[in-house]
Design a protein around this motif. Structure first.
Motif, mmCIF file in Angstrom:
data_model
loop_
_atom_site.group_PDB
_atom_site.id
_atom_site.type_symbol
_atom_site.label_atom_id
_atom_site.label_comp_id
_atom_site.label_asym_id
_atom_site.label_seq_id
_atom_site.Cartn_x
_atom_site.Cartn_y
_atom_site.Cartn_z
ATOM 1 N N SER A 132 0.851 -1.192 0.000
ATOM 2 C CA SER A 132 0.000 0.000 0.000
ATOM 3 C C SER A 132 0.884 1.238 0.000
ATOM 4 O O SER A 132 2.036 1.204 0.447
ATOM 5 N N MET A 133 0.319 2.333 -0.516
ATOM 6 C CA MET A 133 1.077 3.584 -0.613
ATOM 7 C C MET A 133 0.146 4.780 -0.453
ATOM 8 O O MET A 133 -1.014 4.734 -0.881
ATOM 9 N N TYR A 134 0.680 5.824 0.111
ATOM 10 C CA TYR A 134 0.036 7.132 0.086
ATOM 11 C C TYR A 134 0.892 7.989 -0.826
ATOM 12 O O TYR A 134 2.077 8.197 -0.569
ATOM 13 N N ILE A 135 0.304 8.483 -1.913
ATOM 14 C CA ILE A 135 1.051 9.253 -2.904
ATOM 15 C C ILE A 135 0.568 10.696 -2.884
ATOM 16 O O ILE A 135 -0.637 10.965 -2.916
ATOM 17 N N PHE A 136 1.515 11.635 -2.840
ATOM 18 C CA PHE A 136 1.196 13.045 -2.591
ATOM 19 C C PHE A 136 1.027 13.872 -3.865
ATOM 20 O O PHE A 136 0.236 14.796 -3.898
ATOM 21 N N LYS A 137 1.778 13.602 -4.894
ATOM 22 C CA LYS A 137 1.784 14.409 -6.124
ATOM 23 C C LYS A 137 1.819 15.897 -5.753
ATOM 24 O O LYS A 137 0.880 16.662 -5.980
#
Length: 287
Positions: A132-137
């Motif tokens: 799983s990942m939290y991606i900020f962009k």
């Protein structure tokens, strides 16, 4: 997702957009939780690792991030000395790769009954959550994600793997929404990223740029509202442009693989560990 129409569209396009998967309250909870995780993070306690999905190096911090919560930074936020040039909340590319198991709020969303229902609709027998990942962009410096297939990085034999991508902010062309080539999941896998023989680092069997060369300008934008879930087939070709806007594009994503009558590739960069075997979705409590 359980309707015959939705399953048929997923089978046809290789991805499916489901509006309103999370409520605004649930979206806010995940964003606030992530902000607290970053607030508690001391960059000096972590390798300042710049993340680029197609140019990884022999970095132990990345290779050993599958069973913990690790932090990866944008190239535009780090100087030549490996020091952050912006405050930490605006410096991160992503957090990964075990939020689904180690953080209670992200775990709750990952195990939602709706996810169980989708997996059953897609004929998963014994699905496991592999990462799983939290991606900020990040605004202004959020980098491009070049055209790729998720199965390039995560592979089972036979292949059965699905991505679940949840928008936590409105995603537009300006801030780098997803873009897809509909039907591309019916094509062959173009390349794979595999572990080096010594187990240190990775390499691509064929150049990753071949995906971009093959599919050119056939991409269709998928602009979505916060709370939307996008379900993505492992071979569906997708990408996102850099975020040159003043607004971030936060998302939470995880991947689920079939573990019944399949083999998880020993050449995948990501491997289950004694500390965290891949958890079974159906064995977890529905939320």
């Amino acid at each position: 997702m359980a309707t015959a129409e939705e399953i048929a569209k997923f089978d046809s396009d290789g991805y499916l957009i489901l509006d309103g998967f999370l409520s605004q309250k649930e979206v806010d909870t995940l964003r606030n939780q992530c902000r607290q995780i970053v607030e508690d993070m001391d960059p000096k306690q972590h390798a300042i690792t710049v993340f680029s999905p197609h140019h990884r190096t022999d970095n132990d911090y990345f290779m050993n991030s599958g069973d913990n919560i690790s932090f990866f930074f944008e190239a535009g936020a780090v100087n030549d000395k490996g020091e952050l040039t912006v405050e930490k909340h605006k410096s991160l590319n992503k957090i990964g790769h075990a939020l689904h198991e180690l953080d209670p709020e992200f775990k709750r969303v990952t195990y939602k009954k709706k996810i169980h229902d989708i997996c059953r609709g897609l004929s998963f027998k014994k699905p496991v959550i592999v990462q799983s990942m939290y991606i900020f962009k990040q605004p202004g410096i959020g980098g491009i994600v070049t055209p790729h297939q998720d199965a390039t990085f995560l592979h089972t034999d036979p292949l059965k793997l699905t991505g679940f991508w949840i928008a936590l902010e409105d995603c537009t062309l300006k801030n780098g929404c997803l873009q897809f080539v509909p039907g591309s999941h019916k094509d062959e896998l173009v390349t794979q990223m595999v572990r080096n023989d010594d187990g240190k680092g990775v390499h691509f069997i064929k150049p990753a740029d071949l995906v971009k060369e093959k599919y050119g300008d056939r991409f269709i934008p998928a602009e979505v509202k916060a709370g939307t879930l996008v379900v993505i087939d492992a071979k569906s070709v997708h990408m996102s442009e850099p975020n040159k806007s003043e607004k971030s594009r936060h998302i939470y994503t995880f991947h689920i693989a079939e573990s019944q009558d399949t083999v998880w590739s020993k050449r995948n960069w990501l491997q289950p560990t004694e500390a965290l075997p891949f958890p079974e979705l159906y064995a977890g409590k529905e939320q």
